[in-house]
Design a protein around this motif. Sequence first.
Motif, PDB file in Angstrom:
ATOM      1  N   GLY A  67      87.667   5.344  15.439  1.00 43.36           N
ATOM      2  CA  GLY A  67      88.166   6.490  16.189  1.00 43.36           C
ATOM      3  C   GLY A  67      89.560   6.230  16.737  1.00 43.36           C
ATOM      4  O   GLY A  67      90.214   5.259  16.373  1.00 43.36           O
ATOM      5  N   GLU A  72      85.903   4.793  21.170  1.00 46.27           N
ATOM      6  CA  GLU A  72      85.426   5.728  20.142  1.00 46.27           C
ATOM      7  C   GLU A  72      84.942   4.987  18.902  1.00 46.27           C
ATOM      8  O   GLU A  72      83.926   5.354  18.302  1.00 46.27           O
ATOM      9  CB  GLU A  72      86.571   6.655  19.732  1.00 46.27           C
ATOM     10  CG  GLU A  72      86.380   8.099  20.133  1.00 46.27           C
ATOM     11  CD  GLU A  72      87.561   8.934  19.651  1.00 46.27           C
ATOM     12  OE1 GLU A  72      88.372   9.285  20.527  1.00 46.27           O
ATOM     13  OE2 GLU A  72      87.671   9.212  18.432  1.00 46.27           O
ATOM     14  N   ARG A 163      81.104   9.368  27.864  1.00 45.62           N
ATOM     15  CA  ARG A 163      81.613  10.601  27.220  1.00 45.62           C
ATOM     16  C   ARG A 163      81.464  11.783  28.155  1.00 45.62           C
ATOM     17  O   ARG A 163      82.378  12.577  28.345  1.00 45.62           O
ATOM     18  CB  ARG A 163      80.839  10.867  25.918  1.00 45.62           C
ATOM     19  CG  ARG A 163      81.568  10.421  24.655  1.00 45.62           C
ATOM     20  CD  ARG A 163      80.948  11.005  23.400  1.00 45.62           C
ATOM     21  NE  ARG A 163      79.519  10.756  23.288  1.00 45.62           N
ATOM     22  CZ  ARG A 163      78.998   9.614  22.833  1.00 45.62           C
ATOM     23  NH1 ARG A 163      79.765   8.622  22.456  1.00 45.62           N
ATOM     24  NH2 ARG A 163      77.684   9.461  22.776  1.00 45.62           N
TER      25      ARG A 163
END
Length: 213
Positions: A67, A72, A163
């Motif tokens: 990511g 990520e 998140r």
Amino acid sequence: MEVSVLIPAAGNGERLGLGPKAFLRVGGKTLLEWAVGAFQEAAEVLVALPPGAPVPKGLRATFLEGGRTRQESVSRLLEAASLPLVLVHDVARPFVSQRLVARVLEATRATGAAVPVLPLPDTLIRPEGEGYGEVVPREALRLVQTPQGFFTALLREAHAYARKRGLSATDDAQLVRALGYPVALVEGERAAFKITYPEDLPLAEALARVWNA
Ligand code: CTP
Ligand code: MG
């Protein structure tokens, strides 16, 4: 070892300035080869690569696209992990001994989350402008390394929580702690330093010549 090893290797190595570290050669091997080689006993090895990077041949690992941030990349690796324990290890740290892995794993099995740390060798200060400032007591501080070990379910919950809350962190233990769970400390190793700056490269080359772990 019934453990999934997660190797975030999708960084661009900007401070080093030699392209993605996964493909950087030290002692005749790429850093990715070093990292995967350190976990030959693991049942599963998952690697996050920079988007568009060629998939390396001949490595016993499963590759996926990383990511935009380390966090990520680890999140994506975690989704693919199939075993109840994970070890998260930076590709930028080629010199991981079997003893270090064993210490982290033992503490992880016992506590659910464990990381290697080291005391700081140098005097620490908070500069005042351009000058010498207040000394920060180094006895109270530790440097944090990888591999970091976790119950897979716990680290998944920590990433989901981060998140939801918009938290960002430079390692995984921070997220577990943010979730409210303790993280055990085990003794780290100087050899497991992270290749970050150009000056680190000759040190790594020299260590590669004598490394046997
Ligand atoms: N990483 C990743 N995905 C990202 C960014 C970083 O998987 N989007 C990985 C790196 O490949 C590395 C670790 O996370 O294994 C972080 O180490 P670091 O020294 O910060 O590597 P880079 O991010 O590549 O270097 P820089 O920060 O200098 O660009
Ligand atoms: Mg980085």
